[in-house]
Scaffold this active site. Sequence first.
Site, PDB file in Angstrom:
ATOM      1  N   ASN A  42       1.448  -0.813  -0.181  1.00 18.64           N
ATOM      2  CA  ASN A  42      -0.299  -0.116   0.470  1.00 18.64           C
ATOM      3  C   ASN A  42       1.274   1.362  -0.379  1.00 18.64           C
ATOM      4  OD1 ASN A  42       0.785  -0.645   2.296  1.00 18.64           O
ATOM      5  ND2 ASN A  42      -1.004   0.404   3.763  1.00 18.64           N
ATOM      6  N   ILE A  43       0.864   2.248  -0.495  1.00 18.51           N
ATOM      7  CA  ILE A  43       1.044   3.156  -0.928  1.00 18.51           C
ATOM      8  C   ILE A  43       0.119   5.089  -0.647  1.00 18.51           C
ATOM      9  CG2 ILE A  43       2.118   5.242  -2.551  1.00 18.51           C
ATOM     10  CD1 ILE A  43       2.556   2.400  -4.020  1.00 18.51           C
ATOM     11  N   GLU A  44       0.385   5.212   0.441  1.00 17.31           N
ATOM     12  CA  GLU A  44      -0.800   6.501   1.118  1.00 17.31           C
ATOM     13  C   GLU A  44       0.231   8.151   0.452  1.00 17.31           C
ATOM     14  OE1 GLU A  44      -0.918   5.800   5.406  1.00 17.31           O
ATOM     15  OE2 GLU A  44      -2.579   3.530   5.018  1.00 17.31           O
ATOM     16  N   CYS A  53      -3.481   0.569  -2.565  1.00 15.93           N
ATOM     17  CA  CYS A  53      -3.784  -1.099  -1.895  1.00 15.93           C
ATOM     18  C   CYS A  53      -3.212  -1.619  -2.967  1.00 15.93           C
ATOM     19  CB  CYS A  53      -5.482  -1.214  -1.771  1.00 15.93           C
ATOM     20  SG  CYS A  53      -6.191  -0.300  -1.169  1.00 15.93           S
ATOM     21  N   GLU A  55      -3.053  -4.291  -3.414  1.00 18.54           N
ATOM     22  CA  GLU A  55      -3.512  -5.743  -4.020  1.00 18.54           C
ATOM     23  C   GLU A  55      -3.236  -4.630  -5.892  1.00 18.54           C
ATOM     24  OE1 GLU A  55      -4.485  -4.802  -0.825  1.00 18.54           O
ATOM     25  OE2 GLU A  55      -6.559  -6.232  -0.353  1.00 18.54           O
ATOM     26  N   CYS A  90     -10.051  -5.013  -0.163  1.00 19.16           N
ATOM     27  CA  CYS A  90     -11.078  -3.976   0.374  1.00 19.16           C
ATOM     28  C   CYS A  90     -12.004  -4.463  -1.059  1.00 19.16           C
ATOM     29  CB  CYS A  90     -10.734  -2.074   0.153  1.00 19.16           C
ATOM     30  SG  CYS A  90     -10.246  -1.739  -1.227  1.00 19.16           S
ATOM     31  N   CYS A  93     -10.558  -3.217  -4.263  1.00 20.31           N
ATOM     32  CA  CYS A  93      -9.549  -3.623  -5.152  1.00 20.31           C
ATOM     33  C   CYS A  93     -10.263  -5.227  -5.515  1.00 20.31           C
ATOM     34  CB  CYS A  93      -8.928  -3.920  -3.516  1.00 20.31           C
ATOM     35  SG  CYS A  93      -7.968  -3.288  -3.841  1.00 20.31           S
TER      36      CYS A  93
HETATM   37  N1  THU Z   1      -5.376  -1.195   2.736  1.00 10.61           N
HETATM   38  C1  THU Z   1      -4.709  -2.164   1.171  1.00 10.61           C
HETATM   39  O1  THU Z   1      -3.620  -2.139   0.476  1.00 10.61           O
HETATM   40  N2  THU Z   1      -5.780  -2.938   1.156  1.00 10.61           N
HETATM   41  C2  THU Z   1      -7.013  -3.315   1.570  1.00 10.61           C
HETATM   42  O2  THU Z   1      -7.803  -4.331   0.869  1.00 10.61           O
HETATM   43  C3  THU Z   1      -7.435  -2.665   2.688  1.00 10.61           C
HETATM   44  C4  THU Z   1      -6.463  -1.193   3.221  1.00 10.61           C
HETATM   45  C5  THU Z   1      -4.472  -0.074   2.916  1.00 10.61           C
HETATM   46  C6  THU Z   1      -4.666   1.126   2.252  1.00 10.61           C
HETATM   47  C7  THU Z   1      -4.232   2.262   3.456  1.00 10.61           C
HETATM   48  O3  THU Z   1      -3.161   2.353   3.065  1.00 10.61           O
HETATM   49  C8  THU Z   1      -4.838   0.534   4.522  1.00 10.61           C
HETATM   50  O4  THU Z   1      -4.322   0.061   4.150  1.00 10.61           O
HETATM   51  C9  THU Z   1      -5.583   1.317   5.822  1.00 10.61           C
HETATM   52  O5  THU Z   1      -6.438   1.526   4.947  1.00 10.61           O
END
Ligand code: THU
Length: 136
Positions: A42-44, A53, A55, A90, A93
């Site tokens: 994941n990259i925020e 996300c 995935e 999520c 995804c």
């Molecule tokens: N996140 C994912 O990478 N995949 C998911 O399917 C659910 C959430 C990440 C997004 C965000 O960076 C962190 O988890 C909190 O939601």
Amino acid sequence: MDKEYLVQRAVEAMKMAYAPYSNYFVGAALLTKEGKIYTGCNIESSTYTPTNCAERTAFFKAVSEGERNFEAIAIVGGPKGDIRGFAAPCGVCRQVMAEFCDVKTFDVIIYDGKEMKSMKLEELLPLSFGMADLQK
Ligand code: THU
């Protein structure tokens, strides 16, 4: 398919997460039908919305390299990379997976540090909307 190895690759990918806001690290390992693995984390973003996300990172890497045939994805996650509980994908995804995979055969593997669960994408996204619906 070696599910344990795919999970191991997801665990390694999780360490690359850029998650300074949620501190929730996620790793994914996507297996093509030809046996190639694409990983993602994941990259925020400070503006939150652009967050990607793990995935989708894995899928976008693979699709942008020309891959179109996928067999399975393994996903792990937890606070600061400490795997606690299952990190199910999520809704966004799941929809992206359905764009590129057969929901009836594509395997989604999640791991909580002890137990591994494997399910078909269709179980996570029943009655999915896809390309075929636009062509009716
Ligand atoms: N996140 C994912 O990478 N995949 C998911 O399917 C659910 C959430 C990440 C997004 C965000 O960076 C962190 O988890 C909190 O939601």
